[in-house]
Scaffold this motif. Structure first.
Motif, short mmCIF file in Angstrom:
data_model
loop_
_atom_site.label_atom_id
_atom_site.label_comp_id
_atom_site.label_asym_id
_atom_site.label_seq_id
_atom_site.Cartn_x
_atom_site.Cartn_y
_atom_site.Cartn_z
N VAL A 51 66.60 42.71 43.34
CA VAL A 51 66.30 41.88 44.51
C VAL A 51 65.12 40.95 44.26
CG1 VAL A 51 65.62 41.86 46.95
CG2 VAL A 51 67.33 43.49 46.16
N ASP A 52 63.92 41.53 44.17
CA ASP A 52 62.72 40.71 44.05
C ASP A 52 62.68 39.99 42.70
OD1 ASP A 52 61.68 41.30 46.59
OD2 ASP A 52 60.96 43.23 45.86
N GLY A 53 62.63 38.67 42.75
CA GLY A 53 62.63 37.85 41.55
C GLY A 53 64.02 37.41 41.12
N VAL A 54 65.06 37.96 41.76
CA VAL A 54 66.45 37.58 41.45
C VAL A 54 67.10 37.00 42.71
CG1 VAL A 54 68.72 38.43 40.73
CG2 VAL A 54 66.66 39.26 39.58
N LEU A 55 67.22 37.83 43.75
CA LEU A 55 67.72 37.34 45.04
C LEU A 55 66.61 36.69 45.86
CD1 LEU A 55 70.16 40.21 45.94
CD2 LEU A 55 70.74 37.79 45.83
N THR A 56 65.36 36.91 45.47
CA THR A 56 64.22 36.23 46.09
C THR A 56 63.44 35.55 44.98
OG1 THR A 56 62.50 37.93 45.86
CG2 THR A 56 64.05 38.18 47.71
N ASP A 57 62.48 34.72 45.36
CA ASP A 57 61.66 34.06 44.33
C ASP A 57 60.51 34.95 43.86
OD1 ASP A 57 59.76 33.92 46.34
OD2 ASP A 57 59.78 31.73 46.47
N GLY A 58 60.47 36.18 44.33
CA GLY A 58 59.47 37.12 43.88
C GLY A 58 58.18 37.11 44.69
N THR A 59 58.12 36.23 45.68
CA THR A 59 56.92 36.23 46.51
C THR A 59 57.19 37.01 47.79
OG1 THR A 59 57.51 34.15 47.61
CG2 THR A 59 56.13 33.99 45.65
N PRO A 61 67.33 35.09 35.72
CA PRO A 61 66.97 33.76 36.21
C PRO A 61 66.11 33.03 35.17
CG PRO A 61 66.37 35.46 37.81
CD PRO A 61 66.72 36.14 36.54
N GLN A 62 66.00 31.72 35.31
CA GLN A 62 65.20 30.90 34.41
C GLN A 62 63.74 31.36 34.34
OE1 GLN A 62 66.00 28.42 32.24
NE2 GLN A 62 63.85 28.43 31.67
N ASP A 63 63.20 31.85 35.45
CA ASP A 63 61.79 32.21 35.50
C ASP A 63 61.52 33.70 35.25
OD1 ASP A 63 62.96 32.88 37.94
OD2 ASP A 63 61.23 32.25 39.14
N ALA A 64 62.44 34.38 34.59
CA ALA A 64 62.23 35.78 34.23
C ALA A 64 61.12 35.88 33.19
CB ALA A 64 63.53 36.38 33.68
N VAL A 65 60.57 37.09 33.04
CA VAL A 65 59.52 37.30 32.04
C VAL A 65 60.13 37.21 30.64
CG1 VAL A 65 58.11 38.68 33.62
CG2 VAL A 65 59.71 39.83 32.07
N PRO A 66 59.30 36.88 29.63
CA PRO A 66 59.82 36.69 28.26
C PRO A 66 60.61 37.87 27.70
CG PRO A 66 57.56 35.89 28.42
CD PRO A 66 57.88 36.56 29.73
N GLU A 67 60.18 39.09 27.99
CA GLU A 67 60.87 40.27 27.46
C GLU A 67 62.30 40.35 27.99
OE1 GLU A 67 56.45 41.31 27.75
OE2 GLU A 67 57.89 40.23 28.98
N ILE A 68 62.51 39.95 29.22
CA ILE A 68 63.85 39.99 29.83
C ILE A 68 64.70 38.84 29.29
CG2 ILE A 68 65.13 39.75 32.00
CD1 ILE A 68 63.76 42.53 31.54
N LYS A 69 64.09 37.68 29.15
CA LYS A 69 64.82 36.55 28.55
C LYS A 69 65.30 36.89 27.14
CE LYS A 69 63.04 32.47 30.89
NZ LYS A 69 62.25 31.24 30.72
N ALA A 70 64.48 37.62 26.40
CA ALA A 70 64.80 37.95 25.01
C ALA A 70 66.05 38.82 24.88
CB ALA A 70 63.61 38.66 24.35
N SER A 125 70.12 31.89 33.42
CA SER A 125 70.50 30.85 34.38
C SER A 125 69.55 29.67 34.29
CB SER A 125 70.48 31.41 35.80
OG SER A 125 70.76 30.39 36.74
N HIS A 126 70.03 28.50 34.61
CA HIS A 126 69.16 27.32 34.69
C HIS A 126 68.44 27.28 36.04
CE1 HIS A 126 72.92 26.05 36.55
NE2 HIS A 126 72.23 25.13 37.19
N LYS A 127 68.74 28.26 36.91
CA LYS A 127 68.11 28.35 38.23
C LYS A 127 67.08 29.48 38.23
CE LYS A 127 71.11 25.62 40.52
NZ LYS A 127 70.77 24.52 41.38
N ASN A 128 66.05 29.32 39.04
CA ASN A 128 65.05 30.37 39.21
C ASN A 128 65.54 31.44 40.16
OD1 ASN A 128 63.24 29.14 37.47
ND2 ASN A 128 62.02 28.22 39.10
N GLY A 129 64.87 32.59 40.15
CA GLY A 129 65.16 33.65 41.09
C GLY A 129 64.94 33.18 42.52
#
Length: 176
Positions: free
Chosen positions: A20-28, A129-138, A144-148
């Protein structure tokens, strides 16, 4: 990330699992004076979740957060498998897969931060999402080209349904 690698997996996806947080929401979160934490969700993500449910896909939420407003929103979209307060996400993943006789290789999991890492290592298509932390992107096969909270969930659901010939605009889906 190679385009070919993630696209090869889209046809086999029958199951969507999201944090949810950071994926379905922007994490704030907005914290009210009485301590309630308010989140904002994207209507387009909601539409895609509802469409996936209506098309017969398995859709599950596994989140460390425990906001009942989030549960209510997701239930209104037709989701029935919602694990909130999940601190060992592998436990909830295994429970969900066993309950519905599902296979890991047919599951897509979208996460954005370190608590999602162990689950993402197990599924057929780890995404973020595009704005995931580096470890998750790796470890993500699709970024995604979209942010959470800004359409990343819609993006990945729409891609899977289009590849499988099941995305048609579904104007009959109620998503609000």
């Amino acid at each position: 990330m190679e385009d070919k690698s993630y696209k090869e997996y889209l046809n086999q996806i029958t199951t969507f699992i999201f944090d949810v947080d950071g994926v379905l929401t922007d994490g704030t979160v907005t914290v009210t004076t009485d301590g309630e934490m308010l989140r904002t969700m994207n209507i387009k993500d909601g539409y895609a979740l509802k469409t996936a449910v209506d098309k017969g896909y398995h859709v599950c939420i596994i989140s460390g957060g425990s906001n009942e407003g989030v549960r209510k929103r997701l239930e209104n979209l037709g989701l029935t498998d919602i694990y909130l307060g999940a601190h060992n996400k592998i436990e909830q993943l295994n429970d969900y897969l066993e309950k519905h006789s599902l296979k890991l290789e047919n599951a897509l999991y979208m996460g954005d931060d370190i608590p999602d890492y162990p689950v993402m290592q197990l599924v057929g298509l780890p995404a973020c999402p595009q704005d995931a932390v580096p470890e998750i992107k790796a470890i993500s096969k699709y970024i995604s080209h979209k942010n959470g909270g800004k359409g990343a969930v819609r993006d990945v659901i729409e891609q899977v349904l289009k590849v499988q010939g099941k995305w048609n605009g579904s104007f009959d889906a109620k998503y609000d």
